[in-house]
Design a protein around this motif. Sequence first.
Motif, mmCIF file in Angstrom:
data_model
loop_
_atom_site.group_PDB
_atom_site.id
_atom_site.type_symbol
_atom_site.label_atom_id
_atom_site.label_comp_id
_atom_site.label_asym_id
_atom_site.label_seq_id
_atom_site.Cartn_x
_atom_site.Cartn_y
_atom_site.Cartn_z
ATOM 1 N N LYS A 127 0.823 -1.218 0.000
ATOM 2 C CA LYS A 127 0.000 0.000 0.000
ATOM 3 C C LYS A 127 0.852 1.261 0.000
ATOM 4 O O LYS A 127 0.426 2.304 -0.497
ATOM 5 C CB LYS A 127 -0.934 -0.011 1.215
ATOM 6 C CG LYS A 127 -1.964 1.099 1.211
ATOM 7 C CD LYS A 127 -2.911 0.967 2.382
ATOM 8 C CE LYS A 127 -3.966 2.063 2.345
ATOM 9 N NZ LYS A 127 -4.916 1.931 3.489
ATOM 10 N N THR A 128 2.066 1.182 0.551
ATOM 11 C CA THR A 128 2.924 2.368 0.584
ATOM 12 C C THR A 128 3.386 2.779 -0.806
ATOM 13 O O THR A 128 3.838 3.909 -1.004
ATOM 14 C CB THR A 128 4.153 2.107 1.463
ATOM 15 O OG1 THR A 128 4.931 1.030 0.910
ATOM 16 C CG2 THR A 128 3.728 1.731 2.881
ATOM 17 N N ALA A 130 1.326 2.814 -3.430
ATOM 18 C CA ALA A 130 0.139 3.148 -4.221
ATOM 19 C C ALA A 130 0.080 4.614 -4.619
ATOM 20 O O ALA A 130 -0.554 4.953 -5.621
ATOM 21 C CB ALA A 130 -1.123 2.763 -3.449
ATOM 22 N N ASP A 131 0.726 5.488 -3.866
ATOM 23 C CA ASP A 131 0.665 6.918 -4.150
ATOM 24 C C ASP A 131 1.534 7.233 -5.371
ATOM 25 O O ASP A 131 2.761 7.056 -5.348
ATOM 26 C CB ASP A 131 1.142 7.708 -2.933
ATOM 27 C CG ASP A 131 0.817 9.199 -3.039
ATOM 28 O OD1 ASP A 131 0.502 9.661 -4.164
ATOM 29 O OD2 ASP A 131 0.877 9.891 -2.016
ATOM 30 N N VAL A 132 0.916 7.717 -6.437
ATOM 31 C CA VAL A 132 1.658 8.018 -7.668
ATOM 32 C C VAL A 132 2.598 9.199 -7.477
ATOM 33 O O VAL A 132 3.497 9.420 -8.303
ATOM 34 C CB VAL A 132 0.685 8.295 -8.829
ATOM 35 C CG1 VAL A 132 -0.107 7.050 -9.159
ATOM 36 C CG2 VAL A 132 -0.257 9.457 -8.488
ATOM 37 N N ARG A 133 2.419 9.955 -6.418
ATOM 38 C CA ARG A 133 3.329 11.070 -6.142
ATOM 39 C C ARG A 133 4.634 10.593 -5.518
ATOM 40 O O ARG A 133 5.583 11.374 -5.390
ATOM 41 C CB ARG A 133 2.657 12.078 -5.215
ATOM 42 C CG ARG A 133 1.414 12.739 -5.802
ATOM 43 C CD ARG A 133 0.666 13.539 -4.749
ATOM 44 N NE ARG A 133 0.179 12.674 -3.682
ATOM 45 C CZ ARG A 133 -0.506 13.116 -2.624
ATOM 46 N NH1 ARG A 133 -0.780 14.428 -2.517
ATOM 47 N NH2 ARG A 133 -0.928 12.283 -1.692
ATOM 48 N N LEU A 134 4.691 9.328 -5.111
ATOM 49 C CA LEU A 134 5.904 8.780 -4.492
ATOM 50 C C LEU A 134 6.553 7.680 -5.326
ATOM 51 O O LEU A 134 7.764 7.461 -5.219
ATOM 52 C CB LEU A 134 5.578 8.225 -3.097
ATOM 53 C CG LEU A 134 5.081 9.228 -2.055
ATOM 54 C CD1 LEU A 134 4.780 8.516 -0.749
ATOM 55 C CD2 LEU A 134 6.091 10.344 -1.833
ATOM 56 N N TRP A 135 5.753 6.996 -6.123
ATOM 57 C CA TRP A 135 6.293 5.836 -6.845
ATOM 58 C C TRP A 135 5.798 5.865 -8.279
ATOM 59 O O TRP A 135 4.598 5.877 -8.525
ATOM 60 C CB TRP A 135 5.865 4.545 -6.159
ATOM 61 C CG TRP A 135 6.457 3.298 -6.738
ATOM 62 C CD1 TRP A 135 5.847 2.403 -7.563
ATOM 63 C CD2 TRP A 135 7.785 2.802 -6.541
ATOM 64 N NE1 TRP A 135 6.696 1.379 -7.889
ATOM 65 C CE2 TRP A 135 7.903 1.601 -7.272
ATOM 66 C CE3 TRP A 135 8.884 3.256 -5.814
ATOM 67 C CZ2 TRP A 135 9.078 0.845 -7.291
ATOM 68 C CZ3 TRP A 135 10.051 2.506 -5.839
ATOM 69 C CH2 TRP A 135 10.146 1.318 -6.558
ATOM 70 N N TRP A 157 10.133 9.678 -2.650
ATOM 71 C CA TRP A 157 10.046 9.624 -4.094
ATOM 72 C C TRP A 157 10.989 8.569 -4.650
ATOM 73 O O TRP A 157 12.210 8.705 -4.604
ATOM 74 C CB TRP A 157 10.372 10.995 -4.692
ATOM 75 C CG TRP A 157 10.541 10.976 -6.179
ATOM 76 C CD1 TRP A 157 11.693 11.111 -6.871
ATOM 77 C CD2 TRP A 157 9.509 10.767 -7.158
ATOM 78 N NE1 TRP A 157 11.469 11.011 -8.217
ATOM 79 C CE2 TRP A 157 10.130 10.801 -8.429
ATOM 80 C CE3 TRP A 157 8.130 10.554 -7.093
ATOM 81 C CZ2 TRP A 157 9.413 10.641 -9.612
ATOM 82 C CZ3 TRP A 157 7.424 10.392 -8.267
ATOM 83 C CH2 TRP A 157 8.064 10.444 -9.505
ATOM 84 N N GLN A 332 -5.941 0.619 -5.992
ATOM 85 C CA GLN A 332 -6.341 1.565 -7.027
ATOM 86 C C GLN A 332 -7.572 2.340 -6.546
ATOM 87 O O GLN A 332 -8.436 1.802 -5.857
ATOM 88 C CB GLN A 332 -6.653 0.820 -8.323
ATOM 89 C CG GLN A 332 -7.057 1.713 -9.484
ATOM 90 C CD GLN A 332 -5.888 2.503 -10.033
ATOM 91 O OE1 GLN A 332 -5.372 3.394 -9.360
ATOM 92 N NE2 GLN A 332 -5.458 2.182 -11.238
ATOM 93 N N ARG A 333 -7.629 3.618 -6.899
ATOM 94 C CA ARG A 333 -8.737 4.489 -6.520
ATOM 95 C C ARG A 333 -9.279 5.141 -7.789
ATOM 96 O O ARG A 333 -8.516 5.662 -8.598
ATOM 97 C CB ARG A 333 -8.267 5.561 -5.535
ATOM 98 C CG ARG A 333 -7.729 5.001 -4.232
ATOM 99 C CD ARG A 333 -6.738 5.951 -3.575
ATOM 100 N NE ARG A 333 -7.334 7.219 -3.249
ATOM 101 C CZ ARG A 333 -7.936 7.508 -2.100
ATOM 102 N NH1 ARG A 333 -8.011 6.575 -1.157
ATOM 103 N NH2 ARG A 333 -8.448 8.691 -1.867
#
Length: 455
Positions: A127-128, A130-135, A157, A332-333
């Motif tokens: 889950k860590t 999942a953020d497209v701003r980090l990965w 990042w 996914q959201r």
Amino acid sequence: MAAPVALNTTKRKFHKLLDNLTANKSQTSLVSVRDDPDGSTGSLTTAPAEPPPKRSRLSDLSMERPPSAAGGRARPLSRDSLLPRNSPERPGSVRLVGPQAGEGPSTPRKTPNYAPYSHDQFLARLKTFADVRLWSTKPDRIGEVEWAKQGWICEGWNTVACKGGCEQRVVVILRPKRKDKDGKEIDNSEDMSMEVEDELVNRYSDIIVTGHTEHCLWRKAGCKRDIYHIPIARRDRCEQDLFRRFQSLIAIEAHLPPPESITYPGEPPETISTFLPASFFAIADVSETQAIPDGIASSSPPNTIALAFALFGWSGVRQEGLNLIVCDHCFQRVGLWLYTKERIQQISLKVDVEESHLRLNLLEAHREHCPWKNPESQHNPVDGQLANTPAWKTLQYILGASKRKSPTLGQSLTSQKSPVHHPQVDKTDKITDTWKRLKSRLKSTTSKRTSNIGS
């Protein structure tokens, strides 16, 4: 001989004092004994002068132990030490802990950092990412699933860390940073138009393991290949999970897209609904751990739109005034406001694309590695009927297997009408027919011999 007599007399008086204190026959405190200069107890007790009970020699020896045996100083006597061992006022030698001691319930034991068998911890690490701003998107060999299987989490990042383990960190740089209109590099960016070199992918594939220190357990072994598997083979379990997702979608029912705005493969939800108990669509408040009750008739037609979303692993949530669908496995959201009928019509006219291409595909909306979509991630048993089958097909088969006449995977998912031949069954039938003919011939021969003997 006078000294021993005086010593024995003093000892008897001391033991008598102890007996009086433990029997609560006197209200005299130990302060009076300490203040008496000659050690006499005549003024401390009113008990008759009768010979005290005999003490054992071991008791006398313990009283005569020199102060040096106690570390050079005599231990002071306290009231608790003079009470009987079974007295409720005397503190026990064994201290009770836990709820019996009034300390409240014990704290649940925390799962260790190295738990390659834990499906929940694997999902928590995944889950860590999942953020497209980090990965950003990576090739499958060095994607987020592989890092999470080996104990890594996304900490910044394109930066992974072995949090709680060896505390190592790795920055995954595959492409150069993007540049702005002035030619300056943009922080936390990546030029996705650049191709990734195979040698670089191979290098990071090794670092997934060797990035840990030598003593780290995650370097020795990671999660098993089937750690991503969704356990839905049991019908009762998959019905409960489906019911939980269905109820979360009913909570945002008014914001779900209309039927013409979504698309999906497989059996239509109207067909799947006939395999479910009637109470599935009637009960509004049931705990996740409760089984779906039977015997309650549905008072309204089932919401097939919410059921369609639930059949493909989606749950409904409302966060900060926004209505979303989320997947609990690939995280996914999807914003539901993007798939209203009016929105699709506007986008279709603006970009000159048919509306059918702008619909929400309930399967394709998942991430590529999601077990609802990816049969390798689902990793069903290779020797079973559901081998190489993603989770959405597995779920539809499990729900309909007990209702169909021929519960084979090919017939349940593709509705094949051609008969299925089983070589083993055909071989058994041939042996049976041969044996019947042999018995008939043997019976015929026996009858002829019997008739000849009789004549």
